[in-house]
Design an enzyme around this catalytic site. Structure first.
Site, PDB file in Angstrom:
ATOM      1  N   GLN A  61      41.225   9.779 -18.299  1.00 24.11           N
ATOM      2  CA  GLN A  61      40.815   9.089 -17.074  1.00 24.11           C
ATOM      3  C   GLN A  61      40.411  10.108 -16.004  1.00 24.11           C
ATOM      4  O   GLN A  61      41.145  11.062 -15.736  1.00 24.11           O
ATOM      5  CB  GLN A  61      41.957   8.189 -16.570  1.00 24.11           C
ATOM      6  CG  GLN A  61      41.596   7.318 -15.390  1.00 24.11           C
ATOM      7  CD  GLN A  61      40.543   6.260 -15.696  1.00 24.11           C
ATOM      8  OE1 GLN A  61      40.381   5.822 -16.834  1.00 24.11           O
ATOM      9  NE2 GLN A  61      39.816   5.836 -14.666  1.00 24.11           N
ATOM     10  N   LYS A  91      42.810  -1.133 -19.166  1.00 19.94           N
ATOM     11  CA  LYS A  91      42.266  -0.710 -20.461  1.00 19.94           C
ATOM     12  C   LYS A  91      43.301  -0.924 -21.565  1.00 19.94           C
ATOM     13  O   LYS A  91      42.989  -1.451 -22.636  1.00 19.94           O
ATOM     14  CB  LYS A  91      41.858   0.774 -20.390  1.00 19.94           C
ATOM     15  CG  LYS A  91      40.615   1.007 -19.531  1.00 19.94           C
ATOM     16  CD  LYS A  91      40.327   2.475 -19.239  1.00 19.94           C
ATOM     17  CE  LYS A  91      39.119   2.585 -18.298  1.00 19.94           C
ATOM     18  NZ  LYS A  91      38.778   3.956 -17.891  1.00 19.94           N
ATOM     19  N   ASP A 126      34.215   7.660 -24.318  1.00 17.27           N
ATOM     20  CA  ASP A 126      33.560   7.628 -23.008  1.00 17.27           C
ATOM     21  C   ASP A 126      32.097   8.062 -23.106  1.00 17.27           C
ATOM     22  O   ASP A 126      31.326   7.861 -22.164  1.00 17.27           O
ATOM     23  CB  ASP A 126      34.267   8.597 -22.040  1.00 17.27           C
ATOM     24  CG  ASP A 126      35.182   7.884 -21.058  1.00 17.27           C
ATOM     25  OD1 ASP A 126      34.848   6.751 -20.667  1.00 17.27           O
ATOM     26  OD2 ASP A 126      36.218   8.469 -20.685  1.00 17.27           O
TER      27      ASP A 126
END
Ligand code: GUN
Length: 314
Positions: free
Chosen positions: A104, A60, A127
């Site tokens: 994460q 990422k 997200d």
């Protein structure tokens, strides 16, 4: 009864090519934002040292660099408390140059994941996991204004950019996670598909999945979808990325495939999706593993970061 698609070989939906297209579009948008003095910024929080998470996060951060997006990585240790992580999120929420905050998952067991995800400012929730954003998706908020979860958003991009119609057609989603199954079902409904969500308690699963024009497997179970579960000519979207580490399993999923066995012998593992490779032969089109849905997830994270920057800062 034969389950083979008799007309021609199924089409492979190339996630890497579609992701490259999206990333090129994002790079243009980022260049334009930079020319106006606005650099989109993403903060990633990686708690502890889970190897799979480290690999995802590295990827990422690297993609941010390639597309002109500022990124910073925070790596608190496994022992970090919920309170300490909440403080970190609060500080990132208040920073003007940070447009997106990604924590994460999974987090260590002692951390209150829901509390943390809800602490992220909804306008920085790249997200799309915050209840505000989940609710906006559910209530049909305009797509250009909502931050939607990356993997299902990537699946919708694959379908749309591959010219696979959704409206009026039957979709069956196997899996009901908050990250993939549920939000994808909502996106498909919003796109006027007729949607069924299946899970571990579904009775006569194969009967349901055989009705699917679009069949999505998102359960994390290697080779779960078998040929008799697929309607000939369906489109299969395989979300699973499972690492297989035994030679017996390699032979079970890839019988007689010398190249796969050679690669397994060299690396000690190989990847298989939630769909048994034999099931793809029944379909008209499918996403491969690797190189299918997984390739889109990071591209959509980048898209959400640029979108969050635009929505918040113009
Ligand atoms: N872990 C696995 N998939 C994801 C994802 O899409 N977002 C985050 N934050 N963590 C994940």
């Amino acid at each position: 009864m034969s389950f083979t698609n008799t007309s021609e070989l199924p089409r492979i939906l190339d996630g890497i090519a579609i992701a490259a297209q999206i990333k090129a579009e994002i790079a243009e948008q980022t260049a334009s934002a930079r020319s106006r003095g606005k650099v989109p910024g993403l903060a990633v929080i990686l708690v502890g040292d889970v190897p799979a998470s480290q690999i995802y996060v590295r990827s990422k951060v690297k993609t941010c660099g390639e597309l002109g997006i500022y990124s910073e990585l925070h790596t608190p240790p496994e022992s970090t408390t919920t309170e300490e992580l909440l403080n970190m999120v609060t500080s990132l929420n208040s920073r003007e140059e940070i447009d997106g905050i990604l924590i994460q998952l999974p987090l260590p067991k002692h951390v209150d994941t829901s509390r943390l995800l809800e602490a992220i400012a909804p306008e920085k929730d790249v997200d799309g996991f915050h209840p505000i954003n989940a609710g906006r998706l559910l209530t049909g908020y305009p797509a250009e204004k909502v931050l939607a979860p990356c993997t299902p958003a990537g699946i919708m991009e694959i379908l749309q950019r591959s010219g696979i119609a959704v409206r009026g057609r039957r979709s069956v989603v196997i899996g009901r996670s908050n990250i993939v199954g549920k939000p994808l079902a909502v996106m498909l409904v919003n796109a006027s598909s007729t949607v069924t969500v299946c899970h571990s308690q579904t009775t006569d699963l194969a009967k349901v999945t055989r009705e699917a024009d679009i069949l999505v497997a998102a359960i994390g179970h290697p080779g779960f979808v078998t040929p008799e579960m697929v309607q000939p000519g369906a489109t299969i979207i395989d979300v699973g990325i499972n690492r297989v580490t035994s030679a017996e399993d390699v032979e079970r999923f890839f019988p007689g495939d010398q190249a796969r066995h050679a690669s397994f012998a060299k690396r000690g593992s190989t990847l298989v999706g939630d769909v048994h490779p034999a099931a793809f032969a029944v379909s008209a089109a499918y996403t491969p593993v690797p190189g299918g849905v997984g390739a889109l997830t990071i591209a959509m994270l980048m898209a959400n970061t640029v979108k969050a920057a635009r929505l918040r800062r113009g």
